[in-house]
Design a protein around this motif. Structure first.
Motif, mmCIF file in Angstrom:
data_model
loop_
_atom_site.group_PDB
_atom_site.id
_atom_site.type_symbol
_atom_site.label_atom_id
_atom_site.label_comp_id
_atom_site.label_asym_id
_atom_site.label_seq_id
_atom_site.Cartn_x
_atom_site.Cartn_y
_atom_site.Cartn_z
ATOM 1 N N ALA A 1 39.373 39.047 39.541
ATOM 2 C CA ALA A 1 40.361 38.254 39.321
ATOM 3 C C ALA A 1 40.437 37.788 41.003
ATOM 4 O O ALA A 1 39.598 36.966 41.448
ATOM 5 C CB ALA A 1 41.294 38.300 38.362
ATOM 6 N N LYS A 2 40.648 38.864 41.612
ATOM 7 C CA LYS A 2 40.377 38.339 43.036
ATOM 8 C C LYS A 2 39.087 38.130 44.044
ATOM 9 O O LYS A 2 39.189 37.484 45.008
ATOM 10 C CB LYS A 2 41.618 39.881 43.790
ATOM 11 N N VAL A 3 38.506 38.963 43.214
ATOM 12 C CA VAL A 3 37.019 38.370 43.663
ATOM 13 C C VAL A 3 36.787 37.491 43.603
ATOM 14 O O VAL A 3 35.703 35.693 44.432
ATOM 15 C CB VAL A 3 36.409 40.141 43.746
ATOM 16 N N ALA A 4 36.765 36.991 42.367
ATOM 17 C CA ALA A 4 36.618 35.273 41.591
ATOM 18 C C ALA A 4 37.498 34.233 41.716
ATOM 19 O O ALA A 4 36.752 33.178 41.594
ATOM 20 C CB ALA A 4 36.026 35.419 40.442
ATOM 21 N N GLY A 5 38.453 34.728 43.192
ATOM 22 C CA GLY A 5 39.355 33.448 43.653
ATOM 23 C C GLY A 5 40.226 32.750 42.163
ATOM 24 O O GLY A 5 40.898 31.499 42.127
ATOM 25 N N LEU B 1 29.635 40.947 42.769
ATOM 26 C CA LEU B 1 30.181 39.426 43.153
ATOM 27 C C LEU B 1 30.579 39.482 44.382
ATOM 28 O O LEU B 1 30.276 38.108 44.691
ATOM 29 C CB LEU B 1 31.201 39.189 42.057
ATOM 30 N N SER B 2 31.110 39.888 45.138
ATOM 31 C CA SER B 2 32.116 39.915 46.444
ATOM 32 C C SER B 2 30.551 39.591 47.555
ATOM 33 O O SER B 2 30.416 38.884 48.430
ATOM 34 C CB SER B 2 33.296 40.943 46.673
ATOM 35 N N ILE B 3 29.925 40.069 46.700
ATOM 36 C CA ILE B 3 28.810 40.090 48.489
ATOM 37 C C ILE B 3 27.550 39.524 48.147
ATOM 38 O O ILE B 3 27.526 38.148 49.003
ATOM 39 C CB ILE B 3 27.804 41.609 48.471
ATOM 40 N N THR B 4 27.332 38.520 46.934
ATOM 41 C CA THR B 4 26.982 37.665 46.510
ATOM 42 C C THR B 4 27.247 36.301 46.370
ATOM 43 O O THR B 4 26.346 35.102 46.185
ATOM 44 C CB THR B 4 26.050 37.574 45.524
ATOM 45 N N LYS B 5 28.300 36.783 46.683
ATOM 46 C CA LYS B 5 29.276 35.108 46.103
ATOM 47 C C LYS B 5 28.933 34.395 44.966
ATOM 48 O O LYS B 5 29.292 32.951 44.915
ATOM 49 C CB LYS B 5 29.285 34.114 47.324
ATOM 50 N N VAL B 6 28.978 35.273 43.928
ATOM 51 C CA VAL B 6 28.292 34.643 42.676
ATOM 52 C C VAL B 6 29.199 35.227 41.677
ATOM 53 O O VAL B 6 28.829 36.263 41.360
ATOM 54 C CB VAL B 6 26.738 34.304 42.918
ATOM 55 N N VAL B 7 30.378 34.263 41.278
ATOM 56 C CA VAL B 7 30.614 34.859 40.458
ATOM 57 C C VAL B 7 31.424 34.043 39.115
ATOM 58 O O VAL B 7 32.251 34.636 38.296
ATOM 59 C CB VAL B 7 32.453 34.702 40.906
ATOM 60 N N SER B 8 29.612 33.371 39.200
ATOM 61 C CA SER B 8 29.651 32.659 37.386
ATOM 62 C C SER B 8 29.755 33.707 36.327
ATOM 63 O O SER B 8 28.788 34.602 36.340
ATOM 64 C CB SER B 8 28.753 32.113 37.617
ATOM 65 N N ARG B 9 30.442 32.935 35.064
ATOM 66 C CA ARG B 9 30.341 33.984 34.141
ATOM 67 C C ARG B 9 29.094 33.661 33.862
ATOM 68 O O ARG B 9 28.337 34.981 32.775
ATOM 69 C CB ARG B 9 31.438 33.245 33.158
ATOM 70 N N ARG B 10 28.655 32.517 33.665
ATOM 71 C CA ARG B 10 27.258 32.379 32.902
ATOM 72 C C ARG B 10 26.131 33.530 33.493
ATOM 73 O O ARG B 10 25.497 33.692 32.571
ATOM 74 C CB ARG B 10 27.171 31.300 33.632
ATOM 75 N N VAL B 11 26.028 33.550 34.744
ATOM 76 C CA VAL B 11 25.051 34.849 35.696
ATOM 77 C C VAL B 11 25.980 36.082 34.521
ATOM 78 O O VAL B 11 24.316 36.920 34.122
ATOM 79 C CB VAL B 11 25.584 35.357 36.906
ATOM 80 N N ILE B 12 27.038 36.706 34.364
ATOM 81 C CA ILE B 12 26.559 37.787 33.266
ATOM 82 C C ILE B 12 26.670 37.539 32.142
ATOM 83 O O ILE B 12 25.764 38.611 31.082
ATOM 84 C CB ILE B 12 28.081 38.104 33.545
#
Length: 599
Positions: A339-343, A385-396
């Motif tokens: 949650a912290k990484v995803a903002g 997630l923190s490295i790529t800056k992509v935290v989209s649920r759709r990607v997972i």
């Protein structure tokens, strides 16, 4: 991450525009962020596929290690296609559980996969219930007898995992996790998680002894890639209609260090095998599996009960509770970190309850499918997630679909089985040492100058390692007169993480000590951020945009209008209106006092 300056801002804007065009839910009122794609954003399908495949590559090494370890304890031959079937099954189930967790579970971008915590109790269960494989002559057995030999063992493991998973489902969906966490202290977590790694050192050293050169090469490459070269940025080519080819910066040595080390050493072993530079009986050869790949079908659909119906085992299930216990602790920490990484705001009680409950369903599926392991959240993928800056649920969700497809393609699983034992041993040394370090890192909350804490820490870890080794050498030492009770006690006391964790729990909750000394104050501040955010907020009342009907990343993907209209659902632990029984009760008492007291 895009470079700074006008060009970098345009690059980020273009990525965000692409997300908006493909159905992104990013709102203009959202706070500024350096994320390329936020939690609710929907990147274009080709980007989702690319980022999802990266998550798959990052988790596959750890996931396939579990069935490969257990194959030797299940008496599965080197050339038996069952090895590939086990790998395919765990990949398939991991994909299903990832889809469930990201869609209706905690709804954070968390990958689910096989759990190392289950390896120890499974090995203990097999060793206490069956004869060692090296005492059985597989060459004198028919194909049916060899198949039945390992499937009987697997059915026993399936039964134990399935029964223990039911407990995790109950703990999650009933909200009992909140009650259990009150007794789980830092000095309970440290021996539990630390002993997961320490108790498996002999498995790693046994595999590594087949060829220490290859094993050390995996360790050295992983160390160099992940620690010395992690900040190296390499441009990755991309293409966009109307813009043409362009590049985005990526850090492959930080995100794929273990996978790169595996591929390089695996390829080297293949070259040494083709040139006959390795002895015919060397464990580093890639042809020991013989005709495994050619005898494996291209497509195979895993299904529940594929090895036969699970055999319920009460003793094994109780021993497996230690794995469930460790998994719950780890997963709750993963939810907060993700949650912290995803903002996003810290996960509320209903999301944590639902997440643990869905993980229990995942372990239930893993037991029914016969994967040889339970499932849990993967902390390593949170780092991606923190490295790529992509935290989209759709990607997972795309990553989950990739796992399901690769699980059905049986030859993919069979290919991974050809990884030589020494290469897997290098993975073990890295992974087990990291698990040990993660367990020890929890000591940051406790006072290490306290003799009380040092006694609990040292005794729980040392006794948790020593006694199981003695009991393993003396399996008939426990004689109560009841066979089931004897087996239950032996399984529990031979499971290092259970024994060490219980000692830590009992001693820390009975020996006098202040909350600050025990680390309870810092621990509560970490795990109670949800309440702290609400109670310490300077806004006394929510604004219209923050009302109950506002969109939350932890809400159900559908049916929220009905849920918000149904008042009794606020008492259901896994529904979004639920805030926790004690908090609800205190709120009700405050309302009653305010209504009767004019002051």
């Amino acid at each position: 991450m895009a470079p700074k300056g006008p060009e970098g801002e345009r690059a980020v804007d273009e990525v965000l525009v692409a997300g908006l065009e493909s159905g992104s839910q990013r709102r203009p009122t959202d706070p500024p962020s350096d994320l390329l794609f936020g939690l609710e954003d929907d990147p274009p399908w080709y980007l989702s596929l690319l980022y999802g495949f990266q998550h798959y590559l990052a988790m596959i090494g750890s996931t396939i290690a579990k069935p490969i370890i257990l194959s030797s304890f299940l008496c599965i031959g080197e050339e038996d296609p069952a090895r590939g079937a086990l790998v395919s099954s765990i990949i398939f189930v991991s994909g299903l559980v990832t889809l469930l967790q990201s869609t209706i579970g905690v709804r954070l971008p968390i990958i689910q996969g096989g759990n190392f915590a289950y390896v120890v109790p499974i090995i203990v269960l097999i060793n206490t219930s069956f004869r060692p494989c090296d005492s059985i002559s597989l060459g004198n057995m028919t194909a049916y007898e060899r198949q039945e030999l390992w499937q009987v063992r697997m059915r026993e493991v399936q039964g134990a995992i399935t029964l223990s998973a039911i407990m995790q489902v109950v703990v999650g969906f009933t909200g009992l996790i909140g009650v259990l966490l009150r007794w789980i202290t830092p000095l309970t977590v440290v021996p539990t998680v630390t002993l997961v790694g320490l108790s498996l050192f002999d498995v790693a050293s046994l595999k590594g002894s087949e060829h220490w050169g290859i094993t050390l090469m995996v360790i050295v490459l992983t160390t160099v890639f992940s620690q010395h070269m992690c900040e190296i940025v390499i441009p990755f080519p991309m293409y966009k209609r109307g813009q043409g080819f362009y590049s985005i910066p990526c850090q492959p040595f930080k995100t794929l260090s273990l996978l790169l080390a595996i591929v390089i050493t695996w390829g080297l072993c293949g070259i040494l095998t083709l040139t006959d530079a390795l002895p015919a009986d060397s464990g580093a050869r890639t042809d020991l599996a013989g005709q495994l790949i050619s005898s494996t079908p291209w497509v195979r659909f895993p299904y529940p009960g594929q090895w036969g119906p699970p055999s319920p085992n009460i003793a094994g299930s109780i021993g497996m509770m230690a794995a469930v216990f460790a998994s719950i602790i780890e997963s709750v920490g993963d939810y907060y970190a993700c949650a912290k990484v995803a903002g996003a705001k810290q996960p509320p009680p209903h999301a944590i309850n639902r997440g643990i409950g869905v993980e229990g369903i995942g372990c239930l599926l893993a037991g029914l499918f016969g994967t040889g392991s339970g499932t849990t959240s993967y902390s390593g993928n949170i780092g991606i997630l923190s490295i790529t800056k992509v935290v989209s649920r759709r990607v997972i969700q795309y990553s989950g679909l990739i796992m399901v497809v690769c699980g059905v393609l049986a030859k993919v699983g069979a290919t991974f089985v050809t990884i030589p034992g020494p290469v897997i041993a290098g993975v073990f040394f890295v992974k087990f040492s990291m698990i040990t370090a993660v367990g020890l890192s929890t000591l940051q909350y406790v006072d290490l100058s306290s003799s009380r804490n040092l006694f609990i820490l040292g005794f729980s870890i040392f006794f948790g390692i020593s006694f199981p080794k003695w009991l393993e050498a003396n399996p008939t030492a426990i004689q109560t007169g009841f066979a089931l009770l004897d087996q239950t006690i032996v399984v529990l006391l031979q499971t290092s993480m259970f024994l060490g964790g219980m000692i830590g729990l009992l001693l820390d909750n009975t020996i006098p000590g202040t909350d600050e000394e025990r680390g309870i104050l810092k621990w509560k501040r970490l795990s109670s951020d949800v309440d702290k955010i609400h109670t310490d907020s300077p806004k006394a009342a929510p604004s219209p945009s923050e009302s109950v009907s506002s969109v939350s990343p932890y809400d159900f993907p559908f049916g929220m209008k009905l849920v918000n209209r149904t008042k009794w659902l606020r008492y259901v632990p896994f529904c979004p209106p639920y805030e926790g029984f004690l908090r609800r009760r205190s709120s009700s008492i405050s309302e009653e006092r305010s209504s009767t007291d004019p002051c």
